[in-house]
Design a protein around this motif. Structure first.
Motif, short mmCIF file in Angstrom:
data_model
loop_
_atom_site.label_atom_id
_atom_site.label_comp_id
_atom_site.label_asym_id
_atom_site.label_seq_id
_atom_site.Cartn_x
_atom_site.Cartn_y
_atom_site.Cartn_z
N VAL A 670 57.99 24.93 -70.90
CA VAL A 670 56.93 25.86 -70.54
C VAL A 670 55.80 25.11 -69.85
O VAL A 670 55.67 23.89 -69.95
N THR A 671 54.97 25.87 -69.15
CA THR A 671 53.73 25.36 -68.59
C THR A 671 52.60 26.29 -69.02
O THR A 671 52.73 27.52 -68.91
N ILE A 672 51.52 25.70 -69.53
CA ILE A 672 50.36 26.50 -69.90
C ILE A 672 49.17 26.10 -69.02
O ILE A 672 49.07 24.96 -68.56
N ASP A 673 48.31 27.07 -68.77
CA ASP A 673 47.08 26.84 -68.02
C ASP A 673 45.93 26.77 -69.03
O ASP A 673 45.60 27.78 -69.67
N THR A 674 45.34 25.62 -69.18
CA THR A 674 44.30 25.44 -70.20
C THR A 674 42.97 26.05 -69.79
O THR A 674 42.03 26.07 -70.58
N MET A 675 42.89 26.60 -68.58
CA MET A 675 41.68 27.29 -68.14
C MET A 675 41.74 28.79 -68.42
O MET A 675 40.71 29.44 -68.56
N THR A 676 42.96 29.33 -68.51
CA THR A 676 43.11 30.78 -68.69
C THR A 676 43.95 31.16 -69.91
O THR A 676 43.91 32.31 -70.35
N GLY A 677 44.74 30.23 -70.43
CA GLY A 677 45.64 30.54 -71.53
C GLY A 677 46.96 31.14 -71.08
O GLY A 677 47.83 31.42 -71.91
N GLU A 678 47.13 31.33 -69.79
CA GLU A 678 48.38 31.89 -69.30
C GLU A 678 49.52 30.89 -69.51
O GLU A 678 49.32 29.67 -69.47
N MET A 679 50.72 31.42 -69.71
CA MET A 679 51.87 30.59 -70.01
C MET A 679 53.07 31.08 -69.20
O MET A 679 53.25 32.28 -69.00
N ARG A 680 53.87 30.14 -68.73
CA ARG A 680 55.09 30.47 -68.01
C ARG A 680 56.25 29.69 -68.63
O ARG A 680 56.11 28.50 -68.91
N VAL A 681 57.37 30.39 -68.84
CA VAL A 681 58.58 29.72 -69.29
C VAL A 681 59.35 29.28 -68.05
O VAL A 681 59.80 30.11 -67.26
N ASP A 682 59.47 27.98 -67.85
CA ASP A 682 60.06 27.44 -66.63
C ASP A 682 61.58 27.41 -66.67
O ASP A 682 62.24 27.68 -65.67
N ARG A 683 62.12 27.06 -67.82
CA ARG A 683 63.58 26.92 -67.91
C ARG A 683 64.01 27.09 -69.35
O ARG A 683 63.32 26.66 -70.28
N VAL A 684 65.18 27.70 -69.53
CA VAL A 684 65.77 27.85 -70.85
C VAL A 684 67.24 27.48 -70.78
O VAL A 684 67.96 27.95 -69.88
N ASP A 685 67.68 26.63 -71.70
CA ASP A 685 69.10 26.29 -71.85
C ASP A 685 69.52 26.71 -73.26
O ASP A 685 68.87 26.33 -74.24
N ILE A 686 70.61 27.47 -73.35
CA ILE A 686 71.08 27.96 -74.64
C ILE A 686 72.55 27.60 -74.82
O ILE A 686 73.36 27.76 -73.89
N LEU A 687 72.88 27.15 -76.01
CA LEU A 687 74.27 26.97 -76.42
C LEU A 687 74.41 27.69 -77.75
O LEU A 687 73.74 27.35 -78.72
N HIS A 688 75.25 28.72 -77.76
CA HIS A 688 75.32 29.57 -78.96
C HIS A 688 76.75 29.71 -79.46
O HIS A 688 77.69 29.85 -78.67
N ASP A 689 76.88 29.71 -80.76
CA ASP A 689 78.17 29.74 -81.44
C ASP A 689 78.60 31.17 -81.71
O ASP A 689 78.01 31.85 -82.56
#
Length: 820
Positions: A670-689
């Protein structure tokens, strides 16, 4: 990155993308058919209950499209509001007092309501011929208020009118005289007042206080975990049609038709056999229609009983959000002892849960919070306690994960706190605390026998390039003052079974007709998750036919009685096995008959490719069915299945409540903006059983959807009440679920296949997938914590869930002030 790259699966090169239609062409059913994949040699395994290997599967384990996919996207899928209404159908609207969250009711003047245009009847508690209660078990949930208002939004009366608009307009005309009382709204209010809806419950092992006193390293902390609105696309709705002799047919958008049947019978004073409940599909449920569909179906049935006409109740979205329960919000408090390597020695963990004004399903939900407070980690000495608090708010209820997510978030906060305090990589601390040999007994006494955590997490750690990205995040944060990145890889171990043991049973009804078509009915309900298709795949595989020869029919209490809810991720496990048993009972009659007719051994008979292979002959299934019918062979069976091995003594807190565990892991950046509190999820990797997935396409969809829904719970979905107990976030304008733009652009999902020896004999060796993925976005929350921790190394960010921009900014300011 292409869609195919982002949705990886271990099934060989199956293109899950929609077919391309030629310009100007109209889509036909054939355009949406999925070519069956060819199963590899490793797909050949023993069927549950079989003594010998079966050939490669043609239907199960294949990525077949959802049976209603075309109907969903073209608008042809029939939901309750699409059913053609019988002539004279009346419509209902709930009436409630918008002023108070807690009050003693005096008089309620309904004269203007009754005089309003189109009004046929106004129902109150005095019109109930049976019992004015719609609770699951505790008898504490009045259908219509009885002398007091217990929460803001409680239904006091119900208007029955010729149109929905007329009913809603009339419902606003009531005049209330009431004596207000001070409502209990928050967890803190309830604790101060010592207000409990259920007794507290605890389990654990060892002497926690003594161990904590003797540990050299010790920390404590807490986290507030927010609730969550179900926000199903189809709101609560039911239509009741009266019949002769007082009989009632109810169409209900419910995950538990048998409970709606029971509730309607109780409210009307009827035998359950006089009530039939039918559910073809729901436009989403997520637990919100497990118990809370009861009230609206019972009101529709009461109106039909009083007026003698068909009656429909469809809640407005605002009323739905105001009047129905959510995920339980909780405050988790912990005291932990650990060693210099971050290995946990003792845990003292308490959950204070806001249950609302009635018990609903709070016993089971909060028990499961405790069951999953360890997540994937071994606690040598532990005490876990849950306090179930009564407040003057809507009655919280089941939500996907059923309390498990709250326990998982508490466990992950403990790990993050230890890692930040020690200055270690959180993944290193997580792996040190995994269950393993000699460290394999849970706080509730079940041995973890199917553990794949080390292998699964190790594979994901490698495939997502965790080590390199961890270093890249550190470098970025050193150079960037405003934007901060975070990275986290978190596991999940989720128990599969209802912890209320008697619910682990299912029935199915299968008919083989003389034209070779098959009628399938079972107790599970379809809410978009693909259950009906998965069970149809099981039936098609058993008879060796294509899925389109299996007619999927609506769940109906007159066909399969006394069913469990479709919940606890158990729909495919239970109903698939019940259908499999029904198929085998029919085949068990056919095979001896055919062996005698054709003079072959029984082991020379097989069902595949739409035919029955009898020795050297291939006979169409319809000819076999016709011949059997003419020889009076029964071609119908009611299969029944109950989950083996499980047992649980709640009073002694011992047993095996779960048949098996489903595992998974996710790495989020993730990336957060410490001036606004906004957050973006940049990448997700999942391995599920998923074990041997029954349908990889459906399971990947469930994993993706569950992840995004859980991400919403932890980042954007905030329930806000004012001091008077009024819910202020009861519309899409104020309650923010994730949108398409919130879904990570780089989203990679793979299915992990656990070793054969590590799987119980579930349906075709598959594993449940409905709920576990919702806990994978704990990685998003931990990644936000990781990003915040970079502001002041060694300080644990005071971040509660959900991590909204406001919550992130609050944590940023605290970090920069050093906690002052």
């Amino acid at each position: 990155m292409s869609e195919t790259d982002m949705r990886k699966t271990d099934v060989s090169d199956v293109d899950l993308a929609d077919p391309v239609l030629s310009e100007g062409a109209e889509p036909s059913a054939a355009d949406f058919e999925t070519e069956p994949a060819t199963a590899s040699a490793e797909d050949v395994a023993e069927l549950p209950g079989s003594a010998s290997p079966e050939p490669a599967y043609a239907t199960v384990r294949q990525p077949i499209r959802h049976d209603s996919a075309i109907k969903h996207v073209t608008g042809a899928a029939i939901y309750i509001d699409d059913i053609r209404e019988p002539a004279g159908t009346l419509h209902l609207a709930p009436g409630w007092c918008p002023t108070y969250a807690k009050a003693k009711l005096g008089s309620v003047d309904l004269s203007e309501v009754k005089a309003a245009p189109g009004v046929v009847a106004v129902l109150t508690k005095d019109d109930v011929p049976g019992i004015n209660d719609v609770s699951s078990a505790m008898g504490d949930d009045p259908m219509l208020a009885d002398g007091e208002i217990l929460f803001w939004g409680q239904v006091v009366f119900c208007v029955v009118a010729t149109s929905r608009d007329a009913a809603r307009r009339a419902a606003r005309l009531a005049r209330f005289e009431a004596t207000p009382e001070t409502p209990l709204i928050t967890v803190e209010d309830a604790l101060t007042a010592d207000s409990h809806v259920l007794p507290e419950y605890r389990f654990g092992r060892g002497d926690v206080d003594k161990t904590l006193l003797n540990t050299q390293r010790r920390l404590s902390g807490s986290i507030a975990i927010g609730g969550q609105e179900h926000f199903y696309l189809e709101g609560q709705i039911a239509m009741a049609v009266p019949g002769e002799d007082g009989d009632m047919l109810v169409y209900s958008s419910t995950q538990h038709p048998s409970e709606v049947q029971h509730t309607v019978a109780k409210v009307l004073g009827l035998m359950e056999a006089s009530v039939v409940v039918e559910t073809r599909r729901m436009g989403g449920g997520f637990g919100g229609k497990e118990s809370q569909a009861n009230q609206w179906a019972a009101l529709a049935a009461l109106a039909a009983h009083v007026t003698g006409k068909p009656c429909k109740m469809r809640l407005d979205r605002d009323d739905d959000m105001i009047m129905t329960g959510k995920r339980h919000d909780e405050v988790a408090t912990f005291d932990v002892g650990y060693d210099a390597d971050g290995r946990i020695l003792a845990v003292d963990l308490a959950f204070d849960s806001r249950c609302g004004y009635s018990a609903d399903l709070s016993l089971g939900v909060n028990d499961r919070t405790m069951f999953h407070a360890d997540n994937a980690y071994f606690y040598p000495v532990v005490d876990i306690v849950s306090r179930r608090l009564k407040t003057n708010t809507y009655s919280n209820t089941a939500f996907r994960g059923f309390g498990g997510p709250q326990g998982v978030i508490a466990a992950e906060r403990i790990i993050d706190t230890i890692a930040i305090t020690l200055g270690r990589d959180p993944l290193e601390v997580r792996k040190r605390n995994f269950y393993g040999p000699g460290r394999d007994v849970t706080p509730y006494g079940q041995t973890v026998e199917d553990n794949v955590l080390q292998d699964l997490v190790g594979k994901l750690e490698t495939s997502c390039d965790y080590a390199r990205r961890r270093q890249a995040v550190r470098t970025f944060n050193t150079r960037s003052r405003i934007l901060k990145k975070g990275l986290a890889l978190t596991p999940i171990k989720f128990g599969i079974s209802f912890t209320l043991i008697h619910l682990n049973q299912a029935g199915a009804l299968v008919h083989l007709y003389t034209d070779g078509s098959i009628h399938l009915n079972h107790g599970g309900t379809e809410m978009g998750q693909g259950l009906f298709l998965k069970v149809a795949q099981v039936v098609a595989e058993e008879f060796g036919v294509s899925v389109d020869q299996v007619k999927i029919t609506a769940t109906n209490t007159a066909k399969v009685p006394n069913t469990a809810p479709t919940a606890a991720s158990s729909g495919s496990d239970l109903n698939g096995m019940a259908a499999l048993i029904a198929c085998r009972e029919i085949k068990g009659r056919l095979v001896p008959f055919l062996a005698g007719e054709y003079g072959v051994q029984e082991d020379q008979i097989a069902f595949r490719d739409g035919k029955v292979i009898i020795g050297n002959e291939a006979v169409p299934l319809k000819e076999v069915a016709k011949k059997a019918y003419l020889n009076r062979i029964q071609l119908s069976s009611a299969g029944y299945y109950k989950t083996p091995k499980i047992h649980w003594n709640r009073d002694k807190a011992e047993g095996r409540p779960f048949y098996y565990y489903a595992y998974g892991a996710a790495c989020s950046e993730v990336t957060i903006d410490t001036m606004t509190g906004e957050m973006r999820v940049d990448r997700v990797d999942i391995l599920h059983d998923c074990g041997k997935s029954l349908n990889p396409a459906i399971d990947i969809g469930q994993i993706e959807g569950g992840f995004v829904q859980g991400m919403g719970w932890l980042t954007t979905e905030e329930l806000v009440h004012d001091a008077q107990g009024r819910l202020r976030t009861h519309a899409p304008s104020t309650y923010k679920i994730p949108t398409c733009s919130d879904v990570p652009e780089d989203f990679r999902v793979e299915l992990y296949e656990s070793p054969e020896g590590n799987r119980e004999e579930s349906i075709f060796r598959s594993k449940a997938v409905g709920e576990p993925p919702l806990m994978l976005p704990a990685s998003v929350f931990s990644a936000i914590v990781d990003a915040l921790a970079s502001i002041r190394p060694g300080m644990v960010p005071p971040l509660d869930a959900p991590a909204t921009p406001e919550a992130i900014m609050k944590a940023v300011h605290a970090m920069r002030r050093g906690g002052a």
